[in-house]
Design an enzyme around this catalytic site. Structure first.
Site, PDB file in Angstrom:
ATOM      1  N   GLU A  60      32.374 -25.311   1.337  1.00  5.72           N
ATOM      2  CA  GLU A  60      32.138 -24.381   0.227  1.00  5.72           C
ATOM      3  C   GLU A  60      33.299 -24.344  -0.759  1.00  5.72           C
ATOM      4  O   GLU A  60      33.092 -24.193  -1.965  1.00  5.72           O
ATOM      5  CB  GLU A  60      31.845 -22.969   0.746  1.00  5.72           C
ATOM      6  CG  GLU A  60      30.392 -22.747   1.169  1.00  5.72           C
ATOM      7  CD  GLU A  60      30.020 -23.394   2.499  1.00  5.72           C
ATOM      8  OE1 GLU A  60      30.929 -23.894   3.197  1.00  5.72           O
ATOM      9  OE2 GLU A  60      28.822 -23.407   2.836  1.00  5.72           O
ATOM     10  N   HIS A 129      23.644 -13.364   7.147  1.00  6.81           N
ATOM     11  CA  HIS A 129      22.826 -14.119   6.193  1.00  6.81           C
ATOM     12  C   HIS A 129      21.975 -13.191   5.332  1.00  6.81           C
ATOM     13  O   HIS A 129      20.922 -13.594   4.848  1.00  6.81           O
ATOM     14  CB  HIS A 129      21.908 -15.109   6.911  1.00  6.81           C
ATOM     15  CG  HIS A 129      22.621 -16.273   7.530  1.00  6.81           C
ATOM     16  ND1 HIS A 129      23.424 -16.155   8.629  1.00  6.81           N
ATOM     17  CD2 HIS A 129      22.641 -17.590   7.192  1.00  6.81           C
ATOM     18  CE1 HIS A 129      23.909 -17.345   8.957  1.00  6.81           C
ATOM     19  NE2 HIS A 129      23.451 -18.239   8.099  1.00  6.81           N
TER      20      HIS A 129
END
Ligand SMILES: Cc1ncc(C[n+]2csc(CCOP(=O)(O)OP(=O)(O)O)c2C)c(N)n1
Ligand SMILES: [Mg+2]
Lengths: 325, 353
Positions: A60, A129
């Site tokens: 990321e 999430h």
């Protein structure tokens, strides 16, 4: 006019901008050959080729750093961070590098880039999430922050984000990917920093964002049948923030209710309440109220997650109680 | 590889480094280039010594990280890079910025918080940037700029632009995730980027060997990304220059990224007025005897360069530093309106209507 899902609106928006401008490139995990974990980038690799649609490793920081370095040297990258919770592993690049570098270099560099991410809950994915983190981004000077609530806005606001010369955090509501809406034909380009009045009423003003907008609209219908006529404002863009529309609509009814998916503390609604209190206090007929996810991580089980995120029922009951007292 | 000799024109290798592991690039450095390398190093050295004096006088505020003793690396790349190549530096970036031709007054002004600063005083010592000269920024979060450099390299490759991006960083940076993410992605995408680890043996105050699983913190990781392991004498300006040329050329010709570990030593503290008490005396002495500028001056003299020519370089650098200091001190503080400028590319900072 055609009916389109929110997820297909994302890929149509990206395609519209990649078609228009060859400097637009796309990168992220599983976005190319696989079409994205949310199937929001289906067909783009086939259409624009592997030079412009780049599958990345699970890196990321490198994804966002690559976008930043590319944006400062002539490209207009669109980077995907799969789940917004993952911003926690690359927040340095967002908050320290992308957001601050224009300021600290006295404007020598700028960053025409978009970071898109699946944000928020409703899919039973559990705490890591599911969090709605738009308020994280709003807290960082130097980021524009957009969160559309319907397919047409996805396309129009996304196009505006890509064309904007500054970094835009584009939060796609995961819970809305499967929802559908009417979308006009042809090229769509909207304007950042504009809220939209979706329903006009006389008694209360409900201010909502992203996945909370359809819930606010549904609640407003029920409330209307019970004699409470509400305005619903879709904020759409947290930065820049269309305070004029919000202040006007709150002043008109005298009551404000925010509906926020982010956890309670320092949610975006807190900033709105403070602006309203400072700038149109005398127009208020009662205290502004915030309807938010409690200050907890999100649980996974249906019953618990549904209880956590503001529901149509909670919006109705909160507003009803407040208006009756 | 040739064996080390007593010949001054062939460096012995840095203290504590087995000469057998040193990369000895082929080719030779011509006399004008050597003079340019010497000139660069001397300018950096004299500039930073002055910056340190000004720090002690409380005129340079906040913090300042010097690269005294590490100049050969910045000088080598400064001379070897093309005018349009991209530099990505760290908080220890004065030398790398000067290396690309940024004015001393601009850098000194930035350190002093004056309007003549390259960032009008908004960035300070740790964020020197001069995009017109390819200095794409100095970044103060360890490791982050490696990812940004690879992005610039990706962009150059994508646009068919022959530029190379070079990222400088320390030994300590090899233990942060961004380092590994960057090497991997740069290798997978075969990007024109050169990663230059300036191994000065310490992170801040902790010796790198005590916190790293391998002896050569950058070079021993190279193979994990399919890259050559390169340890070079970072105090030998010629070896550094030839290595820089080699890696820049590889990047420019489509050969992908390189990772260079340059062995060096910062003779100053980590930052501010750090006296460096954590450094053993013998180590300090050994490296003092292996100073890159002293070594190079001796080498140039041995090559027949006239002492007067080198003295002239020194004197010009002295007077340039003096001029920059006077100009920067005479420059007013930044206009207060700058506070609210430059958040956005339209120059403003508005977040609402
Ligand atoms: C992510 C991060 N962690 C810690 C720091 C504090 N810090 C600044 S410099 C430094 C040492 C870095 O060592 P190295 O990479 O060897 O570079 P050097 O300073 O020796 O040039 C540290 C720990 C930081 N700036 N960023
Ligand atoms: Mg170090």
């Amino acid at each position: 006019m055609a009916e389109l899902s929110y997820r297909d609106a994302v890929s149509r928006a990206i395609a519209q901008e990649m078609d228009r401008d060859p400097s637009v490139v796309l990168l992220g995990e599983d976005i190319g050959a696989a079409g994205g974990v949310f199937k929001a980038t289906v067909g783009l690799l086939e259409r624009f080729g592997p030079e412009r649609v780049r599958d990345t490793p699970i890196s990321e920081q490198a994804i966002l750093g690559a976008a930043m370095g590319a944006a400062m040297t002539g490209l207009r990258p669109i980077a995907e961070i799969m789940f917004a919770d993952f911003f926690a592993v690359c927040w340095d690049i967002v908050a320290n590098q992308i957001a601050k570098s224009s300021y600290m270099t006295a404007g020598q560099v700028s960053f025409p880039l978009v970071i898109r991410s699946g944000n928020g809950g409703g899919l039973r994915f559990g705490a890591q999430h599911s969090q709605a983190v738009e308020n994280w981004a709003m807290a960082i000077p130097g980021l524009k922050v957009v969160a559309p609530s319907n397919p047409a806005d996805v396309i129009g606001l996304f196009a505006a984000a890509v064309r904007d010369p500054d970094p835009v955090m584009f939060f796609e509501a995961k819970g809305l990917y499967a929802t559908k809406g009417e979308v006009p034909d042809g090229e769509l380009v909207d304007t950042l920093g504009t809220a939209k009045v979706l329903r006009s009423g006389t008694d209360a003003t409900i201010v909502a964002l992203a996945a909370m907008v359809p819930r606010a609209l549904a609640a407003a219908e029920v409330l209307a049948a019970r004699g409470i006529d509400s305005t619903v404002v879709d904020v759409r863009s947290l930065v820049p923030l269309d305070t004029q529309t919000i202040l006007r609509e709150v002043s008109a009814t005298g009551r404000m209710f925010t509906v926020e998916e982010n956890p309670r503390l320092c949610g975006w609604g807190a900033e709105l309440v403070s602006i309203v209190a400072e700038e149109c206090f005398d127009d208020l007929d009662g205290p502004p109220l915030r309807i938010t996810t409690p200050h907890i991580p999100l649980p996974s089980a249906d019953a618990l997650e549904d209880l956590a995120i503001p529901s149509v029922e909670r919006i109705i009951s909160t507003i009803e109680r407040a208006m009756q007292s | 590889m040739s064996a080390p000799t007593d010949d001054i024109t062939v460096a012995k290798g840095p203290p504590g480094v087995d000469p057998a592991i040193l990369h000895r690039p082929g080719g030779s450095v011509d006399a004008p280039t050597q003079l340019a390398l010497y000139r660069q190093m001397v300018r950096m050295r004299k500039f930073e010594k002055r910056a340190y004096d000004l720090f002690l006088q409380n005129l340079v505020k906040g913090t300042s990280h010097l690269s005294l003793g590490q100049e050969a690396i910045a000088a080598a790349f400064g001379v070897a890079m093309d005018e349009k190549d991209y530099t990505f530096a760290t908080y220890r970036g004065h030398a790398h910025t000067l290396a690309r031709g940024t004015s001393m007054t601009g850098v000194m002004g930035e350190l002093l918080g004056r309007s003549c600063g390259v960032l009008s005083g908004k960035g300070g010592s740790m964020h020197l940037t001069d995009v017109k000269r390819g200095v794409m920024g100095s970044y103060a979060i360890v490791g982050a700029h490696l990812t940004i450099a690879l992005g610039a390299a990706w962009s150059a490759k994508h646009r068919g632009d022959p530029r190379v991006a070079v990222a400088f960083f320390g030994d300590g940076t090899t233990n942060i995730g961004a380092f590994h993410e960057s090497l991997n992605l740069a290798a997978v995408w075969k990007l024109p980027v050169v990663f230059v680890c300036e191994n000065n043996l310490y992170m801040e105050y902790t010796p790198i060997r005590t916190v790293t699983a391998v002896d050569n913190p950058a070079a021993d990781r190279a193979s994990a990304y399919g890259l050559d392991s390169i340890v070079v004498d970072g105090n030998d300006a010629d070896a550094m220059y030839l290595t820089a040329r080699e890696c820049l050329e590889r990047a420019r010709s489509g050969g992908g990224p390189s990772l260079i570990e340059a062995r060096t030593y910062r003779t100053s503290g980590h930052s501010r007025a750090d006296p460096g008490k954590y450094k053993p005396e013998e180590e300090v002495a050994a490296w003092a005897a292996y100073d890159p500028i002293d070594l190079y001056r001796a080498r140039l003299l041995a090559h027949g360069v006239g002492e007067a020519d080198l003295d002239a370089v020194d004197e010009t650098a002295d007077s340039d530093v003096q001029t920059a200091t006077v100009e920067a001190q005479a420059s007013p503080p930044p206009g207060l309106d700058l506070l609210m400028h430059h958040v956005w590319s339209d120059g403003g900072s508005s977040w609402r209507n």
